[in-house]
Design a protein around this motif. Structure first.
Motif, short mmCIF file in Angstrom:
data_model
loop_
_atom_site.label_atom_id
_atom_site.label_comp_id
_atom_site.label_asym_id
_atom_site.label_seq_id
_atom_site.Cartn_x
_atom_site.Cartn_y
_atom_site.Cartn_z
N LEU A 229 97.02 -68.96 -42.61
CA LEU A 229 98.07 -68.47 -43.51
C LEU A 229 99.39 -68.34 -42.74
N ALA A 230 99.94 -69.51 -42.40
CA ALA A 230 101.19 -69.56 -41.63
C ALA A 230 101.96 -70.81 -42.01
N ASP A 231 103.24 -70.65 -42.26
CA ASP A 231 104.12 -71.77 -42.59
C ASP A 231 104.96 -72.20 -41.38
N GLN A 232 104.82 -71.46 -40.27
CA GLN A 232 105.60 -71.75 -39.07
C GLN A 232 104.74 -71.63 -37.83
N PHE A 233 105.20 -72.27 -36.75
CA PHE A 233 104.53 -72.16 -35.46
C PHE A 233 105.57 -72.13 -34.36
N LEU A 234 105.15 -71.72 -33.17
CA LEU A 234 106.05 -71.67 -32.03
C LEU A 234 106.08 -73.02 -31.34
N GLU A 235 107.27 -73.59 -31.25
CA GLU A 235 107.43 -74.83 -30.49
C GLU A 235 107.05 -74.57 -29.04
N PHE A 236 106.39 -75.55 -28.42
CA PHE A 236 105.97 -75.36 -27.04
C PHE A 236 106.19 -76.64 -26.24
N GLU A 267 94.24 -85.71 -32.43
CA GLU A 267 94.74 -86.72 -31.49
C GLU A 267 96.27 -86.75 -31.45
N LYS A 268 96.91 -86.22 -32.48
CA LYS A 268 98.37 -86.22 -32.52
C LYS A 268 98.99 -85.12 -31.67
N VAL A 269 98.17 -84.20 -31.15
CA VAL A 269 98.71 -83.10 -30.34
C VAL A 269 98.16 -83.13 -28.91
N GLN A 270 97.62 -84.24 -28.50
CA GLN A 270 96.99 -84.32 -27.18
C GLN A 270 98.00 -84.35 -26.04
N GLY A 275 94.83 -81.07 -26.92
CA GLY A 275 94.27 -80.60 -28.18
C GLY A 275 95.11 -79.44 -28.69
N TYR A 276 94.59 -78.70 -29.64
CA TYR A 276 95.36 -77.58 -30.19
C TYR A 276 95.36 -76.38 -29.23
N ASP A 277 96.54 -75.89 -28.94
CA ASP A 277 96.74 -74.62 -28.23
C ASP A 277 98.10 -74.10 -28.69
N VAL A 278 98.12 -73.60 -29.91
CA VAL A 278 99.37 -73.33 -30.62
C VAL A 278 99.37 -71.91 -31.19
N THR A 279 100.53 -71.29 -31.18
CA THR A 279 100.69 -69.97 -31.78
C THR A 279 101.29 -70.11 -33.18
N PHE A 280 100.58 -69.62 -34.17
CA PHE A 280 101.08 -69.64 -35.54
C PHE A 280 101.82 -68.34 -35.84
N VAL A 281 102.94 -68.46 -36.55
CA VAL A 281 103.69 -67.30 -37.05
C VAL A 281 103.11 -66.97 -38.41
N VAL A 314 96.75 -67.39 -32.13
CA VAL A 314 96.69 -68.58 -31.30
C VAL A 314 95.43 -69.36 -31.67
N PHE A 315 95.60 -70.60 -32.05
CA PHE A 315 94.48 -71.49 -32.35
C PHE A 315 94.28 -72.40 -31.15
#
Length: 378
Positions: A229-236, A267-270, A275-281, A314-315
């Motif tokens: 349930l997030a429409d934004q994420f932190l750019e990294f 595969e688009k975030v490798q 892989g996925y290591d992203v913080t969702f807002v 964080v996913f």
């Protein structure tokens, strides 16, 4: 003759009532009960380490370790009512205390995730840390916690406490922290965090459990369907360090606003994180408890809902798990073999003024709650 019939009927009814009562009593005796058990696992740093097992009325079990205040096992039913573990773990204490442990189930702090250049300035003073990630070289995940058993309303809980002295891993202030794990009879695992300090200090706490909801039927978690349930994420950038920019998930691989499998766009975030290591807002920024994410595994029918008071999650898709890591039962773990949903404040917030505040000051009481609820789709 009528009196005889009446007497026989009364006797029969009395006998039937007695049988019914006995059957009901036997049913109650056979019903599952909530309980807590404690087991000495050995010593680390010359201190005793204990394992606690919590079971609720449905038979769901959670195991905890006082080393790292870690969740070592969660056993839940699948759609066929078969009970099996849904988290990664080890068989021995030496493995949890060893270098191969990738924070499996650990409580992470004093500041979870990243702090750029392992430095920050607070109230005009610069502090240098032992590491730029997960609370330092010897963060909370490598400490021995004190534990106390609690059983309220027939729901088992363990309260773990740790005192982090001023200067530990470079952080200021004497910090007293309490983490309480409660297993509810509706199959919710509730984690309550509380803390206080005598000097201003950054504080970001989370739990680093690795989930595989197939219960061992699939060595990878790429088929698990995830909703965030997030429409934004932190750019990294490289190393998953946030740049400070907040981006929209729409038309990116990070769009989990509707359910999709973890493997669909991985595969688009490798390029940056393997892989996925992203913080969702998260949409919920109120500080009140709200649904943050859902994960569903079709093979087992298990569904997990994540609720939190935190502003972010964080996913992590288990990018650095490998066959070299031998887990429970000697099983070799594998890349993307599990996922983490770590509820927390944003990484590097102490060095990013536009992010929500993570500084705890004297006189303030830190409080946070996260719930992992386990359901089954038949």
């Amino acid at each position: 003759m009528n009196k005889l019939r009446i007497t026989i009927c009364i006797s029969f009814l009395s006998f039937f009532s007695l049988l019914t009562q006995n059957a009901f009593s036997q049913h109650l005796v056979g019903a599952k009960k909530s309980f807590i058990t404690k087991k000495l696992m050995g010593k680390v740093q010359e201190q005793d380490v204990f394992q606690y097992t919590l079971q609720n009325k449905t038979g769901m079990q959670v195991q905890l370790l006082t080393y790292g205040a870690a969740i070592t096992n969660i056993v839940t039913p699948d759609k066929y009512s078969k009970m099996s573990s849904v988290v990664l773990g080890f068989d021995s204490l030496s493995q949890y205390a060893g270098s191969e442990n990738q924070l499996l189930g650990s409580t992470v702090g004093r500041v979870a995730n990243r702090i750029s250049d392992k430095k920050f300035t607070l109230d005009g003073k610069e502090y240098t840390l032992s590491s730029d990630i997960h609370g330092g070289v010897n963060g909370f995940d490598k400490r021995i916690w004190k534990a106390k058993e609690i059983l309220k309303k027939n729901e088992p809980a363990v309260e773990m406490t740790y005192f982090s002295p001023d200067g530990e891993e470079g952080f200021p202030g004497n910090l007293q922290i309490t983490v309480t794990f409660t297993l509810k009879n509706n199959n919710e695992l509730v984690i309550d965090y509380k803390a206080s300090t005598d000097k201003a200090t950054p504080l970001v706490l989370t739990n680093h459990t690795y989930f595989n909801l197939s219960g061992g039927k699939d060595p990878k978690a790429l088929s698990t369907q995830l909703t965030v349930l997030a429409d934004q994420f932190l750019e990294f950038g490289d190393g998953s360090m946030p740049t400070g920019n907040i981006l929209n998930v729409k038309e990116t691989p990070f769009d989990f606003t509707t359910s999709k499998t973890i493997g669909k766009d991985i595969e688009k975030v490798q390029q940056h994180t393997n892989g996925y290591d992203v913080t969702f807002v998260l949409r919920n920024q109120t500080g009140k408890l709200a649904l943050a994410a859902k994960a569903y595994e079709p093979i087992s029918g298990r569904e997990m809902e994540v609720y939190t008071t935190e502003p972010g999650v964080v996913f992590y898709s288990g990018n650095w798990l490998s066959e070299k890591l031998k887990g429970r039962g000697g099983q070799s773990y594998t890349k993307n073999g599990a996922f983490c949903l770590e509820t927390q404040h944003y990484p590097n917030a102490i060095n990013t003024p536009q992010f929500p505040n993570t500084v705890l000051r004297p006189g303030q009481n830190f409080s946070s709650q996260t719930i992992y609820k386990f359901l089954v789709r038949k």
